[in-house]
Structure formats: C-alpha cells, structure tokens
Design an enzyme around this catalytic site. Structure first.
Site, PDB file in Angstrom:
ATOM      1  N   GLU A  92      -4.574  -5.392  21.461  1.00 25.05           N
ATOM      2  CA  GLU A  92      -3.199  -5.646  20.992  1.00 25.05           C
ATOM      3  C   GLU A  92      -2.262  -6.050  22.135  1.00 25.05           C
ATOM      4  OE1 GLU A  92      -1.375  -2.883  18.362  1.00 25.05           O
ATOM      5  OE2 GLU A  92      -2.936  -3.083  16.870  1.00 25.05           O
TER       6      GLU A  92
HETATM    7  C1  LIG Z   1     -12.693  -3.513  21.677  1.00 24.11           C
HETATM    8  C2  LIG Z   1     -11.824  -4.693  21.458  1.00 24.11           C
HETATM    9  C3  LIG Z   1     -11.367  -4.982  20.193  1.00 24.11           C
HETATM   10  C4  LIG Z   1     -10.620  -6.139  19.965  1.00 24.11           C
HETATM   11  N1  LIG Z   1     -10.284  -6.489  18.693  1.00 24.11           N
HETATM   12  C5  LIG Z   1      -9.768  -7.732  18.479  1.00 24.11           C
HETATM   13  C6  LIG Z   1      -9.607  -8.223  17.163  1.00 24.11           C
HETATM   14  O1  LIG Z   1      -9.909  -7.546  16.173  1.00 24.11           O
HETATM   15  N2  LIG Z   1      -9.136  -9.478  17.000  1.00 24.11           N
HETATM   16  C7  LIG Z   1      -8.802 -10.266  18.059  1.00 24.11           C
HETATM   17  O2  LIG Z   1      -8.394 -11.395  17.849  1.00 24.11           O
HETATM   18  N3  LIG Z   1      -8.903  -9.810  19.323  1.00 24.11           N
HETATM   19  C8  LIG Z   1      -9.401  -8.576  19.559  1.00 24.11           C
HETATM   20  N4  LIG Z   1      -9.548  -8.122  20.847  1.00 24.11           N
HETATM   21  C9  LIG Z   1      -9.108  -8.957  21.944  1.00 24.11           C
HETATM   22  C10 LIG Z   1      -7.971  -8.390  22.759  1.00 24.11           C
HETATM   23  O3  LIG Z   1      -6.767  -8.581  22.094  1.00 24.11           O
HETATM   24  C11 LIG Z   1      -8.055  -9.087  24.123  1.00 24.11           C
HETATM   25  O4  LIG Z   1      -9.124  -8.476  24.794  1.00 24.11           O
HETATM   26  C12 LIG Z   1      -6.808  -8.991  24.905  1.00 24.11           C
HETATM   27  O5  LIG Z   1      -5.835  -9.797  24.339  1.00 24.11           O
HETATM   28  C13 LIG Z   1      -7.004  -9.417  26.371  1.00 24.11           C
HETATM   29  O6  LIG Z   1      -7.761 -10.591  26.503  1.00 24.11           O
HETATM   30  P1  LIG Z   1      -9.000 -10.602  27.506  1.00 24.11           P
HETATM   31  O7  LIG Z   1      -9.824  -9.415  27.249  1.00 24.11           O
HETATM   32  O8  LIG Z   1      -9.644 -11.917  27.408  1.00 24.11           O
HETATM   33  O9  LIG Z   1      -8.379 -10.405  28.946  1.00 24.11           O
HETATM   34  P2  LIG Z   1      -7.679 -11.538  29.869  1.00 24.11           P
HETATM   35  O10 LIG Z   1      -6.740 -12.338  29.063  1.00 24.11           O
HETATM   36  O11 LIG Z   1      -8.727 -12.230  30.635  1.00 24.11           O
HETATM   37  O12 LIG Z   1      -6.827 -10.608  30.823  1.00 24.11           O
HETATM   38  C14 LIG Z   1      -7.385  -9.931  31.944  1.00 24.11           C
HETATM   39  C15 LIG Z   1      -6.280  -9.172  32.660  1.00 24.11           C
HETATM   40  O13 LIG Z   1      -5.280 -10.080  33.116  1.00 24.11           O
HETATM   41  C16 LIG Z   1      -4.012  -9.646  32.682  1.00 24.11           C
HETATM   42  N5  LIG Z   1      -3.158 -10.814  32.451  1.00 24.11           N
HETATM   43  C17 LIG Z   1      -3.454 -11.948  31.801  1.00 24.11           C
HETATM   44  N6  LIG Z   1      -2.408 -12.780  31.830  1.00 24.11           N
HETATM   45  C18 LIG Z   1      -1.415 -12.163  32.500  1.00 24.11           C
HETATM   46  C19 LIG Z   1      -0.078 -12.482  32.854  1.00 24.11           C
HETATM   47  N7  LIG Z   1       0.478 -13.630  32.550  1.00 24.11           N
HETATM   48  N8  LIG Z   1       0.632 -11.575  33.547  1.00 24.11           N
HETATM   49  C20 LIG Z   1       0.105 -10.404  33.892  1.00 24.11           C
HETATM   50  N9  LIG Z   1      -1.148 -10.033  33.576  1.00 24.11           N
HETATM   51  C21 LIG Z   1      -1.899 -10.897  32.892  1.00 24.11           C
HETATM   52  C22 LIG Z   1      -4.263  -8.856  31.408  1.00 24.11           C
HETATM   53  O14 LIG Z   1      -3.232  -7.914  31.184  1.00 24.11           O
HETATM   54  C23 LIG Z   1      -5.579  -8.180  31.756  1.00 24.11           C
HETATM   55  O15 LIG Z   1      -5.326  -7.015  32.476  1.00 24.11           O
HETATM   56  C24 LIG Z   1     -10.266  -6.961  21.068  1.00 24.11           C
HETATM   57  C25 LIG Z   1     -10.680  -6.623  22.353  1.00 24.11           C
HETATM   58  C26 LIG Z   1     -11.464  -5.522  22.561  1.00 24.11           C
HETATM   59  C27 LIG Z   1     -11.935  -5.231  23.947  1.00 24.11           C
END
Ligand SMILES: Cc1cc2nc3c(=O)[nH]c(=O)nc-3n(C[C@H](O)[C@H](O)[C@H](O)COP(=O)(O)OP(=O)(O)OC[C@H]3O[C@@H](n4cnc5c(N)ncnc54)[C@H](O)[C@@H]3O)c2cc1C
Length: 822
Positions: free
Chosen positions: A501
């Site tokens: 989220e």
């Molecule tokens: C168990 C689980 C359930 C999920 N369920 C769903 C679901 O039902 N539907 C769905 O659509 N998605 C789902 N997600 C996806 C979830 O919303 C994403 O994992 C999340 O948005 C982060 O994306 P990412 O994991 O690719 O991390 P990345 O986007 O690669 O981010 C990596 C790190 O960089 C930081 N970061 C990135 N950009 C910035 C910025 N501009 N400034 C500061 N920090 C930044 C982030 O905070 C994070 O710490 C789920 C994820 C997990 C792990």
C-alpha cells in the site's frame, strides 16, 4: 515619549499578527495610535509626521487594491508563474483527491481544539458489535496460525467456508447487495481482532474489503456491474484481487507498461467491441485463488472506436480469471506469512468493453479512482492490523515479563526491560488512537488522503518497533517457532506491511508532506489555480486576494512561532479546563512552527522542494506527530480522561513532541541556505531546544501498568482476541497472570526460607511438600503454587519437532507426522 510610541506601534503590530487581525483593522489601529500620540502626548509633531509617512508608504499600497494589484501582485504573478512547479496529470490527480480535515487545522498553525473535542465520534452499532462478539470471536477460536502457516500455507477449507458464509468478504458492500454494509469503525474492529491472532487470515479478509473490485464497483461501477458482481463478492462466490504492480512498476505505479487496446474481436461467437489486454503483474494478493481480477493498465483507442482520444490513460477493468490468455495460480511466498499472493500475466486477453469499471464512460479515469479509494483503504487496513498486532504484543509482553523470572525477579522489573516495555505501551496507545481517528474520519464522510498516508506509515513503523521490543523482551521464547510462539510470525511478516500500500520510505518522503503541503495549506492550491487561469484579469484578482491573505498568514505564523517559543506557549488559545492543557499548548506552538517552516520551505525552494525529500519527510514527520498527538488527546477525552491512563498518554505524548523537535531541528540544521537556517532557528527555537524524551520515572510507571491486570491495561489492549482456553498460549498467559501475582508473596516467603537454609531448592513438588511440613505455607497455598508453577512452566516452554516435520515446509508435503503415523 518617542520610543514609547515606537514600542506601542510595534506591540500593536505583534498583537495583530499573533491574533491574525485583518489588514484593515491593523491599519486603523496603527493610525489611531499615531493620532492618539500626536494629540494626547508630548511627542514631537515632526516625529509623528515622519512615522506616519513611513506607515502610509506601507499601508496605502497594501490596502488600496488597485495599487496593490498593479504594483505588487501583477509583477509577482509573472515571477510566480515561472516558479510554479510543473505538475503531471497524475500528480494533479493525487493532489486533488481526498478531502482536508483536522490535518488542515494542524497545518495552518492555529488549531481549533474545541472543534476537535466537540466532534461526535460514532461508536459501533448493535449489529456491528454483535458481529465482532459473534462471528469474529468464533472465527478467532477456529484459527490455528501455526498450522495455517507451516502445514497448510493456506486457511483450512472450513475457515474459507466460514468466512464466506458470514460475509467477511463483504464488510464494505452495502446491505442491499447482500453485504454487511459496515462502518469504517466496524471494519477496523474486525481487522484488528483478526490481526491479533493470524496474519494470514488478516490479509485474506483485508484485501477484498480494501482497494479492489468491490470498492471500485461501489463507487464507480455501472448498475449492471453492481447488480451482478456485488452480491457474488459479498457471499464469497467471487474471490477478488487487484493487480497494479508489475516487475518494472512498483512505487512508480503510473509507469505501468501494461496495455489495453480498444478493438473489435470475436467473442462468444459474435464480433463485439472490447479491449485486448497484455500485462505482467506480480505480488498480487489473493491472485492464486482469485476468480475475478481488477486490472490496471493503460488504455489506447487507436481507431477511435470509443471517442476521439487515442491515449486514454490508466483504466481499470474486471477480468474473470478463466478468461483465455490469462495466466494465474502460481504463488509467491511472502516472508513466511503464506497468504495467497502471486503473479497475474496475460497475453492478448480479450474482454468486452463493459468490463471497464464504470463502462466506457470511465475509460482513462483509473488513476483518479485508485487514488481516491487508496485514501480510504489506507486509513483502515494497515492501521487497524497494526493496532491488533501491537495490542497483542503489549498484552502478551506485559504478562510474560511479570511471569518470566531471571535473577529471581520478574524480568519486567529490570530497568533495561522497562525501557523497551514503555515503548511498547506508548506506541500501542498511539497506534490505536491513530487508527481510531482515521477510521472515524472515513465514517464522518472524509476521504482522508493525507491522514491515511500518516496512518499507514506511522502505524506500521511504530508496530515494527513494538514487535522488535516484544521480541527482545521475550528472548529465545520469541525466536523458537511453533504453536507456542505468538510473536515470531508477526515479527517475520513486519516488512510486508511496511512495503505494501505504498512503501514506507516513499510514503514518508513524498506523500505525507508532498500532498499535505499543498492540500492542507489554506492558500497555496488556490494561488496555483489562480495563476493558471486563462482569463488573466480574473486570475490576477484571485491571485492578489490569496497572495495577501497568504502573506498575512505567514507573518502571523512567524510571529506566533516566535512568541509561543519565547513564552513556552503560554498565550496559546487551548482548552484550559483540564490537566492536559499544557499538551494542547505545545501542539499549538509546533503547529505554528510547522506552518511557518512550510511556508519558508515552499517560498525558498519552490518546485525543488519535491526533490528535497529529506526536508519534505521531516516536515511530514512534524505534521504526523501533531496528528498522532491530537488522536491520542481525543482518545483520552472520549474514554473519560481516566487518570490511571495518564502515564501512558504522557509517555507517548512526550515521545511525539521530542520527535517533533528532532524533525524541526533537522529541517533547520539541514536547510540548504545559511540565511534561512538562521531565520528558521530564530523563529522556531528562540530559546533553544528544550524538549526532552519521556523520563525514566514515566517509563517505569508505564511498564508497571502493563504488568498487571487493570482497567488501564484493558483499555490499552481492548479489541484483541483472548482465548479462554489454556491450550492457547496467550489465553494461558492471561489466565496465569493474576494467579502469578497473587502467589508472588508466597514465592518470596519460600525464597527467604531457601536462603535461610530452611528449604531445599530443586524439585518443585518436593519443595512445596517440605514447605507445608515446616508450616511456611499452608496446604491450600501449596496446591495453588503447584498449579501456578505448572502454568509458568508451560508458558516458558518452547516447541520441539522431529526433523521430518520441519522439512515439511520445504517439501510442500501437507501431511503431518501424526497423519503419517496414523
Ligand atoms: C506481499 C505483498 C503484497 C502485495 N499486494 C499487492 C496487490 O494486491 N496488488 C498490487 O497491485 N500490488 C501489491 N503489492 C505491491 C506493493 O504495493 C509494492 O511492492 C510497493 O508499491 C513497492 O513496490 P516495489 O516492491 O516494486 O518496490 P520499489 O518501487 O522498487 O521500491 C524500493 C524502495 O525504494 C523506495 N522508493 C521508491 N521510489 C522512491 C521515491 N521516489 N522516494 C523515496 N523512496 C522511494 C521505496 O519506498 C522502497 O523502499 C504487494 C507487495 C507485496 C510485497
């Protein structure tokens, strides 16, 4: 007399700024004062005339609108237009989404506390309370978190059936569609209770009630879509998931590469208008068992089949999981909390055009839908689940630290443990208040975009600290996994809640202040809109109006920040009829400081502020802590200001205020321009930085409160599931606690006798027998001690397994050793 006059004018100006006088009133006041000095005092007329001319040079252009517009606002508007940060469509949607509530008061520097305290907060209605006490309680009794996680990696069929039959998946669906139609508060109560028992069940119930097909349909669906899907979703005949994230688009969700092309294609024997979808999604909760996928993608209409625009933007469709070309069913394994989560891929998947949520009319409105609904979902799901987890950790740790002895003392009596325990208590109090406040905001009709980001980030971060402290206090007992461990799985799963989220670093750095500054500021958004008006004259008129209100507001906040800082907020208008009056004063002081610092940051950094994430994050921390403190004070009020709870409130409050000082101090110390650093430091901390973290005595009181049953401990941990079965490890803790406390004097007596050499240590039963024989305790007391010692032995015991059983998790073999033996 000349200097008396100057001082009087200055005092009048400061009072006017502090109290937010209108410009005209200040002008009249100044003119009157000057006239008074000229007529009634011995001050030289020449001096009065010179000061009057200087005053008129400032006051006339400010008060005469035509002069002001021509000579001040118009040139400034030209500069402002160039400075104005360019907002993408998606950023604009995010800024426009949601409503502004209490956070707007905190941001503006002079919160109206009476308005918050007078706000009526609804409670659960009878049906909702009956659901929490009935089906939710029954569900919690059915749950076996260890078995679900380790043996099944799923919920057992009877739990799935129970969830569907009792409409757990339809909490947000209106009653007329067969759902439960619950308030946000009831939704919170259900998630909180389930999260205190089993994270897998918590996630399984949370997702269908959060951002996903049901919520999208309720708000944006066509009547046909609602009539078809909502009753099926409410009964669990359809299991939904929502797919936004993909391998290349995580935090930057608007960059999804997934496409939908409007086209005509053969479908069930007929050529129809539809969308051909290609997508690759991952991390999608409930996907492996979903029957209907809410899918976000970018929609294109190259042949102009539904309108003139080719690139329509992010759209949302509902795609049945058995649609040809859709690949679904494999699973990810989220950190040892194996709720269903997995990828969803699709190649040339064709769906009719009415699969679009809201039909073709809402093509391209997907981002707005998601952002608006996220404001609601984030206010409830993770804050409530964090509250459930934190309350359980506090309850169990308080009891365990009284029951577990080392060096012949309950471990909770050691100051080192007290320190960790006070954090547990304070943060649990804060999380609970915060989640209550954001859920209530939803019930009061808000779409709390900024508070929901505050709640998502801070509830999960505080819960992370809570679970870390709880683990430390439990030592090995928290580490050895098995049915007796009620903490380990929550600890393992914590990073999931931090990431989903909207990952926390991003939420803190970009969203809380990034959205808050523009959404909550009384004038900035209005100025931006005026600056962009096509009718230049109209734009100038509006810009002028807001700009001068803004300048008055900034001066007022600067003066307020300084005076409140110098006077330790003595002159703040706060509710004075209660012991917590000084808390309100501090909050008013830092609210003015935040308003001032935000204005200076926006003025000096302009569009660059977006990239100065550390400044933005710290200003967001200040807003967040002000919001959390408000939530805690409101909670204290609605619970009838119980004096016994005051130490916990005080601990949590001082901790938050100290964090405000750290955050504001770091803004001051790290501001890029030296001049601004001096300005901010002078106005915000005119007498230095005096806030201190909560003291040891307060921490001692908090941990004492957590270690024995009381109304305060009950309020701190209310709403969690406590089993009445001795076979349940938390149920056992709770039943043992009062008996352990009652027998502590007997244990002390036995220990004394042991030291005096009258009793032998060693075998418990033999010692009790000897103690009775020597009349150190009665037979009745020995009986009770024997039972209590057995309970304690069971509480400190940990699980043991055969190797084969542990290999089961890796092999996927679902048969238990017992099954195999049978
Ligand atoms: C168990 C689980 C359930 C999920 N369920 C769903 C679901 O039902 N539907 C769905 O659509 N998605 C789902 N997600 C996806 C979830 O919303 C994403 O994992 C999340 O948005 C982060 O994306 P990412 O994991 O690719 O991390 P990345 O986007 O690669 O981010 C990596 C790190 O960089 C930081 N970061 C990135 N950009 C910035 C910025 N501009 N400034 C500061 N920090 C930044 C982030 O905070 C994070 O710490 C789920 C994820 C997990 C792990």
């Amino acid at each position: 007399m000349f200097w008396v006059m100057i001082l009087s004018l200055l005092a009048l100006s400061v009072t006017a700024a502090f109290s937010g006088f209108k410009l005209l009133n200040w002008t009249l006041g100044m003119a009157g004062t000057l006239a008074g000095f000229a007529v009634f005092t011995s001050v030289s007329l020449a001096a009065v005339i010179i000061i009057s001319i200087l005053f008129a040079a400032i006051a006339v252009p400010l008060n005469v609108k035509s002069i002001r517009r021509r000579w001040l606002s118009d040139p400034f508007l030209a500069i402002y237009r160039k400075m104005l940060p360019s907002l993408s469509d998606t950023e604009r949607v995010a800024l426009e989404a949601g409503t502004v509530g209490w956070e707007g008061e905190l941001f503006a520097g002079n919160p109206d506390w009476d308005a918050l305290l007078d706000q009526q907060w609804p409670d659960l209605n009878e049906t909702e309370q009956a659901f929490v006490d009935g089906p939710v309680e029954a569900l919690c009794k059915m749950l076996d978190p260890w078995k679900n996680a380790h043996e099944l990696a799923d919920l057992p069929p009877e739990v799935w059936t129970f969830l569907k039959d009792n409409r757990f998946f339809g909490m947000i669906i209106p009653v007329e569609y067969g759902g439960l139609g619950f308030s946000a508060l009831a939704h919170r109560a259900v998630l909180q209770k389930i999260a205190s028992v089993c994270a897998i069940t918590g996630s399984t119930v949370a997702v269908p009630n959060s951002l996903g097909p049901a919520e999208l349909l309720i708000h944006y669906g066509t009547d046909e879509q609602k009539d078809y899907y909502l009753p099926r979703l409410a009964k669990g005949e359809e299991i939904p998931c929502f797919g936004l994230t993909g391998p290349t688009a995580g935090s930057d969700a608007t960059s999804i590469p997934d496409t939908g092309i409007v086209c005509k294609q053969k479908y069930k024997g007929k050529i129809i208008l539809g969308i051909r979808l290609n997508f690759d999604k991952r991390y999608i909760t409930l996907a492996p068992v979903a029957t209907i996928v809410g899918l976000a993608f970018k929609l294109y209409d190259p042949d102009g089949l539904i309108g003139e625009k080719e690139d329509l933007g992010i759209s949302v469709a509902l795609v049945p999981s058995d649609t040809p070309g859709l690949e679904i069913g494999t699973r990810h394994f989220p950190l040892n909390v194996p709720f269903h989560n997995g990828p969803v891929r699709g190649k040339d998947v064709f769906v009719p055009i009415d699969a679009l949520v809201g039909g073709a009319n809402l093509a391209g409105h997907g981002w707005r839908m998601l952002i608006e609904l996220l404001a609601v979902g984030r206010a409830i799901t993770l804050p409530s689940s964090s509250a459930g987890g934190a309350k359980l950790a506090s309850l169990a740790t308080g009891a365990y630290s009284r029951i577990r002895k080392q060096f012949n003392l309950p471990i909770g009596r050691f100051e080192g443990v007290e320190e960790a325990m006070s954090r547990l208590g304070g943060y649990t109090y804060a999380i609970s208040a915060l989640s209550r406040m954001t859920a209530t905001a939803v019930d009061l009709g808000e779409k709390p975009a900024v508070p929901s980001a505050i709640a998502k980030y801070h509830a999960t971060e505080m819960a992370r600290q809570v679970i870390n402290d709880a683990m430390d206090i439990h030592g090995g007992k928290g580490i050895i996994m098995g049915p007796k461990n009620y903490l380990g799985r929550g600890y393992q799963g914590m990073p999931i809640w931090i990431t989903v989220e909207g990952a926390n670093i991003l939420t803190r750095s970009m969203m809380i202040f990034g959205q808050g500054a523009i959404r909550c500021h009384p004038y900035v958004l209005k100025e931006m809109e005026a600056a962009k008006m096509e009718d230049r004259e109209q734009g100038l008129q509006e810009f002028d109006q807001y700009l001068f209100k803004h300048i008055g507001y900034s001066i007022s906040n600067a003066v307020r920040s300084m005076i409140l800082g110098l006077s330790f907020a003595r002159f703040a208008a706060v509710p004075t009829d209660r012991k917590t009056a000084r808390y309100y004063r501090k909050l008013t002081r830092y609210s003015a400081a935040l308003a001032f610092a935000s204005d200076i940051a926006m003025l000096t950094l302009g569009g660059k502020l977006k990239h100065k994430e550390r400044i933005s994050a710290r200003l967001g921390d200040v807003l967040s802590q002000l919001y959390i403190c408000s939530a805690m004070l409101k909670r204290f009020e609605i619970q009838g200001r119980p004096a016994a709870d005051q130490p916990i409130l005080a601990w949590a409050f001082h901790d938050a205020i100290y964090k405000i000082q750290i955050a504001l101090g770091s803004v001051v110390d790290n501001f890029p321009s030296r001049g601004v650093r001096i300005l901010l430091g002078t106005f915000i901390f005119p007498l230095g930085r005096h806030e201190r973290p909560p003291g040891d005595r307060l921490g001692h009181k908090v941990s004492q409160l957590m270690m024995s049953p009381s109304a305060t401990r009950g309020r701190l941990t209310d709403g969690v599931f406590i089993s009445d079965e001795l076979t349940n490890p938390v149920g056992l803790l709770e039943q043992a606690l009062p008996r352990v406390i009652a027998t502590e004097p007997l244990e002390r007596r036995l220990h004394k006798a042991e030291i005096a050499g009258e009793l032998e240590a060693g075998d418990s039963q033999a010692q009790l027998k000897q103690a009775v024989e020597q009349s150190i305790i009665t037979a009745e007391e020995a009986k009770e001690l024997s039972v209590v010692r057995e309970m304690v032995a069971e509480i400190i015991a940990v699980d043991e397994f055969e190797s084969d059983y542990l290999r089961m998790g890796a092999s996927g073999e679902t048969e238990t050793i017992a099954d195999q033996a049978a």
